[in-house]
Design a protein around this motif. Sequence first.
Motif, short mmCIF file in Angstrom:
data_model
loop_
_atom_site.label_atom_id
_atom_site.label_comp_id
_atom_site.label_asym_id
_atom_site.label_seq_id
_atom_site.Cartn_x
_atom_site.Cartn_y
_atom_site.Cartn_z
N LEU A 45 2.24 1.97 -3.39
CA LEU A 45 1.17 2.42 -4.28
C LEU A 45 0.72 3.84 -3.99
CD1 LEU A 45 -1.11 -0.77 -4.27
CD2 LEU A 45 0.20 0.10 -6.21
N GLY A 46 1.22 4.41 -2.90
CA GLY A 46 0.80 5.76 -2.53
C GLY A 46 -0.54 5.82 -1.84
N LEU A 47 -1.01 4.69 -1.34
CA LEU A 47 -2.36 4.66 -0.76
C LEU A 47 -2.37 4.90 0.75
CD1 LEU A 47 -3.98 1.81 -2.87
CD2 LEU A 47 -4.44 4.27 -2.99
N THR A 48 -1.20 4.82 1.39
CA THR A 48 -1.20 5.05 2.84
C THR A 48 -1.48 6.51 3.17
OG1 THR A 48 1.21 5.19 2.69
CG2 THR A 48 0.29 3.11 3.44
N GLY A 49 -1.28 7.39 2.19
CA GLY A 49 -1.60 8.80 2.42
C GLY A 49 -3.05 9.13 2.19
N VAL A 50 -3.80 8.19 1.64
CA VAL A 50 -5.21 8.43 1.30
C VAL A 50 -6.13 7.63 2.21
CG1 VAL A 50 -6.92 8.35 -0.54
CG2 VAL A 50 -4.52 8.75 -1.10
N MET A 51 -5.74 6.39 2.48
CA MET A 51 -6.60 5.50 3.26
C MET A 51 -6.19 5.53 4.73
SD MET A 51 -6.66 2.23 0.68
CE MET A 51 -7.51 2.31 -0.91
N PRO A 52 -7.14 5.61 5.65
CA PRO A 52 -6.81 5.62 7.08
C PRO A 52 -5.99 4.40 7.50
CG PRO A 52 -9.10 6.18 6.74
CD PRO A 52 -8.58 5.73 5.41
N ALA A 53 -4.98 4.65 8.33
CA ALA A 53 -4.13 3.56 8.82
C ALA A 53 -4.91 2.72 9.84
CB ALA A 53 -2.88 4.14 9.47
N VAL A 54 -4.45 1.48 10.00
CA VAL A 54 -5.05 0.61 11.01
C VAL A 54 -3.96 -0.30 11.56
CG1 VAL A 54 -5.77 -1.09 9.26
CG2 VAL A 54 -6.92 -1.04 11.48
N GLU A 55 -3.97 -0.50 12.86
CA GLU A 55 -3.02 -1.44 13.47
C GLU A 55 -3.48 -2.87 13.16
OE1 GLU A 55 -0.17 -0.79 15.00
OE2 GLU A 55 -0.54 1.32 14.49
N PRO A 56 -2.50 -3.77 12.94
CA PRO A 56 -2.89 -5.14 12.57
C PRO A 56 -3.89 -5.77 13.54
CG PRO A 56 -0.55 -4.83 12.22
CD PRO A 56 -1.04 -3.57 12.88
N ASP A 57 -3.70 -5.56 14.82
CA ASP A 57 -4.61 -6.23 15.77
C ASP A 57 -5.96 -5.52 15.89
OD1 ASP A 57 -3.89 -3.99 17.15
OD2 ASP A 57 -3.27 -5.04 18.98
N GLN A 58 -6.13 -4.43 15.15
CA GLN A 58 -7.41 -3.71 15.19
C GLN A 58 -8.21 -3.82 13.89
OE1 GLN A 58 -9.12 -2.16 17.77
NE2 GLN A 58 -7.58 -3.40 18.83
N CYS A 59 -7.66 -4.55 12.91
CA CYS A 59 -8.37 -4.66 11.62
C CYS A 59 -9.80 -5.16 11.82
CB CYS A 59 -7.63 -5.60 10.68
SG CYS A 59 -6.06 -4.96 10.07
N TRP A 60 -9.90 -6.27 12.55
CA TRP A 60 -11.21 -6.89 12.70
C TRP A 60 -12.18 -5.99 13.46
CZ3 TRP A 60 -13.70 -7.93 17.30
CH2 TRP A 60 -12.92 -7.87 18.46
N ASN A 61 -11.66 -5.35 14.51
CA ASN A 61 -12.54 -4.56 15.38
C ASN A 61 -13.01 -3.29 14.67
OD1 ASN A 61 -13.91 -3.94 17.76
ND2 ASN A 61 -12.21 -2.67 18.48
N ARG A 62 -12.12 -2.68 13.90
CA ARG A 62 -12.52 -1.47 13.18
C ARG A 62 -13.65 -1.77 12.20
NH1 ARG A 62 -8.71 1.89 9.06
NH2 ARG A 62 -9.21 0.08 7.77
N PRO A 103 0.81 -1.23 0.00
CA PRO A 103 0.00 0.00 0.00
C PRO A 103 0.84 1.27 0.00
CG PRO A 103 -0.77 -1.55 1.66
CD PRO A 103 0.51 -2.10 1.14
N GLU A 104 1.99 1.23 0.69
CA GLU A 104 2.83 2.42 0.75
C GLU A 104 3.44 2.71 -0.62
OE1 GLU A 104 5.36 2.51 4.07
OE2 GLU A 104 6.16 4.49 3.59
#
Lengths: 136, 342
Positions: free
Chosen positions: B153-170, B150-151
């Motif tokens: 591809l330039g998408l980390t500046g557009v899409m909100p970051a998420v911690e690996p252990d929070q993917c499911w909860n978010r 993602p980085e």
Amino acid sequence: MNPTVPAVLAELAGLVMRNAAPDVAASDRANALGLTAALLVMAAEAFDGAAAMLVAENRAFRALLVRGAAHVPTGLDLGDDEDLRVSALQAINARLRQGLIDLHTAVEGVDPDLEAAVWSELVASTGRRRTAGMAG
Amino acid sequence: MARMLEPRLASYIAGKMPQASAVAVDSLSRISGGASRETYRFRLTWNEGGEARERKLILRRDPPASLIETERRIEFEAYRAFHGSSVPVPEMLWLEEESDALDHPFFIAEEIAGFQAGVATLWAEPYVSTLTALGQRKWTILGDIARADPEALGLTGVMPAVEPDQCWNRELSHWEAVLDDDEVEPLPITRAAIRWLRANPPPPPARIAVVHGDYRTGNFLYDDKGGIHGILDWEMAHLGDPLEDLGWSFNPVWTFGRGLAGGLLPHAEAIALWEASSGLKADLAALKWWTLFNCVKGQAIWVSSARAWIDGANREPIMVYPAWALINAQDQATLAVMGKLS
């Protein structure tokens, strides 16, 4: 079904009227009327069985809620099915479905027999609600 | 309706092409489907360098109320990021986030013409004999999306970051909130699924990936030889666990009565293709979690369409169809994933 069949039919009637005008582009008319036809078929199938389905489901939910009253002593008004208008049956059904969620939550891991009975009714409910136009 | 947009669209594009003259739009017609965006195809003609030119383009415009509320910039940038990669997507041209030009925000992209979209044509010849090849391409491309950085591809500046252990909860919290807001009637099966998901969270992913968000049969352009020429509908793209997309592709509402993943391949074969392409291992327990999660997500989307129609925000028939055709089917799918159907 939600949105309700009467509300959707009224809206579709207006849509058909608007698309009867001669200046509607062919592609716009095709888009509007193709899906309208599919919805009319689904409404036709639902019309005949809606009241019977809701009464059967309401009775089954009531039986479970009476059986599990000790787990959720909320004094839920279980209502009755004397008024056979679909809108009236749906209103009671929504109340009973919320009661069933509360009961299901309360008995999970606590009362395996009742929990299994709730699951069994939920499976039966999706079978009753299935129509030919449904996906899956 | 479509004809009235043509001169306004031409005027907008002329402003983006100062080197061009005689910019005109014709043949604008709406493509059916598209409950989250209005999609139109049209022909652009113009003069440039003394030559008459033309190009077939696509307009994706926000409707008054959408099946899915999303950021069009994220969708636009996701397409742009993958253009020219092993993940086939149309070229993005212009993004307009204001409503002045065409009443609602929109973007314009190239049309990848000459291919089929949607599922209606898939189940008859000549396409039905290509379903295995199509499935092989489908899950190989999905693995390519999961493998992409993602980085880079330039998408980390557009899409909100998420911690690996929070993917499911978010993701679960987001779609549970949508259900809380939009539910028309109580949903005992979906609520039971949410309780199970919260009690049995998946492990964090090996790496954060781009998640397409709506990777299903019907959301790509295909030919009659099993080839895929454009991955579409990136409006729910985000960063997250790559198993999320695999789980959405395994949502049983997308089997089309064929008992196969996406109506195309046995699940084990799809997983093997995805693993080979992504370089990742699909933990089957985690995949079950993400498949069930996607049953909840699907239900939230179908319920939202009903809510938008009932509230009068969008009275298009396309908003009724998911509610009528999919809510009970999604309940049955949820029961199947939870192992409650005999």
